[in-house]
Design a protein around this motif. Structure first.
Motif, short mmCIF file in Angstrom:
data_model
loop_
_atom_site.label_atom_id
_atom_site.label_comp_id
_atom_site.label_asym_id
_atom_site.label_seq_id
_atom_site.Cartn_x
_atom_site.Cartn_y
_atom_site.Cartn_z
N GLU A 3 0.82 -1.20 0.00
CA GLU A 3 0.00 0.00 0.00
C GLU A 3 0.86 1.27 0.00
OE1 GLU A 3 -0.16 -1.55 4.33
OE2 GLU A 3 0.01 -2.35 2.29
N GLN A 4 2.00 1.22 0.72
CA GLN A 4 2.89 2.37 0.73
C GLN A 4 3.52 2.59 -0.64
OE1 GLN A 4 5.41 1.04 3.95
NE2 GLN A 4 4.29 2.23 5.48
N LEU A 5 3.85 1.49 -1.31
CA LEU A 5 4.41 1.60 -2.66
C LEU A 5 3.40 2.21 -3.62
CD1 LEU A 5 6.61 1.01 -4.76
CD2 LEU A 5 5.65 -1.31 -4.97
N LEU A 6 2.15 1.75 -3.53
CA LEU A 6 1.11 2.27 -4.43
C LEU A 6 0.85 3.76 -4.18
CD1 LEU A 6 -1.36 -0.73 -4.33
CD2 LEU A 6 -0.14 0.10 -6.35
N VAL A 7 0.80 4.16 -2.92
CA VAL A 7 0.58 5.57 -2.61
C VAL A 7 1.76 6.41 -3.10
CG1 VAL A 7 0.34 7.25 -0.74
CG2 VAL A 7 -0.97 5.12 -0.68
N SER A 8 2.98 5.88 -2.95
CA SER A 8 4.16 6.61 -3.43
C SER A 8 4.13 6.76 -4.95
CB SER A 8 5.42 5.86 -3.01
OG SER A 8 5.55 5.83 -1.60
N ILE A 9 3.73 5.69 -5.65
CA ILE A 9 3.61 5.77 -7.11
C ILE A 9 2.56 6.80 -7.50
CG2 ILE A 9 2.83 4.50 -9.16
CD1 ILE A 9 4.12 2.00 -7.89
N ALA A 10 1.42 6.78 -6.79
CA ALA A 10 0.36 7.75 -7.07
C ALA A 10 0.86 9.18 -6.90
CB ALA A 10 -0.83 7.49 -6.15
N ALA A 11 1.59 9.43 -5.82
CA ALA A 11 2.09 10.78 -5.56
C ALA A 11 3.12 11.21 -6.61
CB ALA A 11 2.71 10.83 -4.16
N LEU A 12 4.00 10.30 -7.00
CA LEU A 12 5.00 10.63 -8.03
C LEU A 12 4.33 10.93 -9.36
CD1 LEU A 12 7.77 7.98 -7.19
CD2 LEU A 12 7.93 10.47 -6.93
N LEU A 13 3.33 10.14 -9.72
CA LEU A 13 2.61 10.40 -10.97
C LEU A 13 1.85 11.73 -10.89
CD1 LEU A 13 1.19 6.84 -11.80
CD2 LEU A 13 3.04 8.06 -12.99
N ALA A 14 1.31 12.05 -9.71
CA ALA A 14 0.60 13.32 -9.55
C ALA A 14 1.54 14.51 -9.74
CB ALA A 14 -0.07 13.37 -8.18
N VAL A 15 2.73 14.40 -9.17
CA VAL A 15 3.72 15.47 -9.34
C VAL A 15 4.14 15.58 -10.80
CG1 VAL A 15 6.06 16.21 -8.74
CG2 VAL A 15 4.55 15.31 -6.97
N TRP A 16 4.33 14.45 -11.45
CA TRP A 16 4.69 14.43 -12.88
C TRP A 16 3.60 15.11 -13.70
CZ3 TRP A 16 5.80 9.30 -16.03
CH2 TRP A 16 6.36 9.64 -17.27
N GLN A 17 2.36 14.77 -13.40
CA GLN A 17 1.23 15.40 -14.10
C GLN A 17 1.26 16.91 -13.91
OE1 GLN A 17 -1.18 14.71 -16.14
NE2 GLN A 17 -2.54 16.46 -15.84
N PHE A 18 1.49 17.36 -12.69
CA PHE A 18 1.51 18.80 -12.41
C PHE A 18 2.63 19.50 -13.16
CE2 PHE A 18 3.14 22.38 -9.94
CZ PHE A 18 2.00 23.17 -9.83
N LEU A 19 3.81 18.92 -13.14
CA LEU A 19 4.98 19.57 -13.73
C LEU A 19 4.98 19.52 -15.26
CD1 LEU A 19 7.77 18.34 -11.28
CD2 LEU A 19 6.68 20.60 -11.35
#
Length: 205
Positions: A3-19
């Motif tokens: 679950e921690q890995l999935l949340v980390s992936i979600a956050a990284l993708l969210a930052v990528w989307q923003f940038l």
């Protein structure tokens, strides 16, 4: 843990989307990154102990993200339908978690907000007027259910961020022309929306 890995992936993708993609035109990469940032939250939800209806709401949000990242009126309608179904799933989840009716100030504020869309939004939506009206009713129901939850401040904050993101989306799509302010709204929209989804998950887990 997974679950921690999935949340980390979600956050990284969210930052990528923003940038990289928040103000970019439609592309397959943008659609994959945007959708993946919420789909990963949906996969993490059952592992975090959230109700299955929360996981379903996130998954339907990811479907909505996919279609809203594509071009055309049909894609917009499918995206809006995905989010409306996601909000309905959240309503079921919140009721199952013990949601009652919120206080009168919250009810009046949300009703006034919904009514205001008839003045500044509906006249600008053209053929999309009735689908947009239906969506407004669904997200108001989700908001009322969220505010009726006691002791779930994080979840309620997430729901309000979601409402704010939809307001920004409406302004961006139907009120503003192209320009710096529109692009700023696109970035703000993404931050409000993804943080809202994440807080709903965290508050329900």
């Amino acid at each position: 843990m997974m679950e921690q890995l999935l949340v980390s992936i979600a956050a990284l993708l969210a930052v990528w989307q923003f940038l990289a993609f928040a103000t970019a035109p439609s592309s397959l990469r943008k659609s994959v990154v945007k959708t993946g940032s919420v789909a990963a939250l949906a996969l993490a939800a059952p592992l975090l102990g959230a109700p299955w209806t929360i996981a379903l709401g996130l998954a339907l949000g990811a479907v909505g993200d996919w279609f809203l990242s594509r071009d055309g009126e049909r894609a917009f309608l499918l995206g809006m339908a995905g989010f409306a179904a996601g909000h309905a799933s959240y309503v079921v989840a919140f009721i199952g978690m013990g949601a009652g009716m919120p206080g009168w100030p919250a009810i009046v504020a949300l009703m006034l907000l919904g009514a205001s869309t008839e003045v500044w939004l509906a006249p600008r939506t053209g053929a999309l007027r009735w689908p947009v009206r239906g969506y407004v009713l669904v997200i108001l129901a989700m908001s009322l259910a969220a505010l009726g939850l006691e002791g779930r401040g994080m979840l309620r904050a997430g729901a309000m961020l979601f409402v704010a993101s939809d307001l920004v989306l409406a302004v961006q799509m139907f009120v503003l022309g192209d320009g710096p302010l529109r692009r700023a709204c696109q970035r703000l929209l993404w931050v409000l929306y993804w943080c809202g989804q994440a807080l709903i998950l965290w508050g329900a887990a």
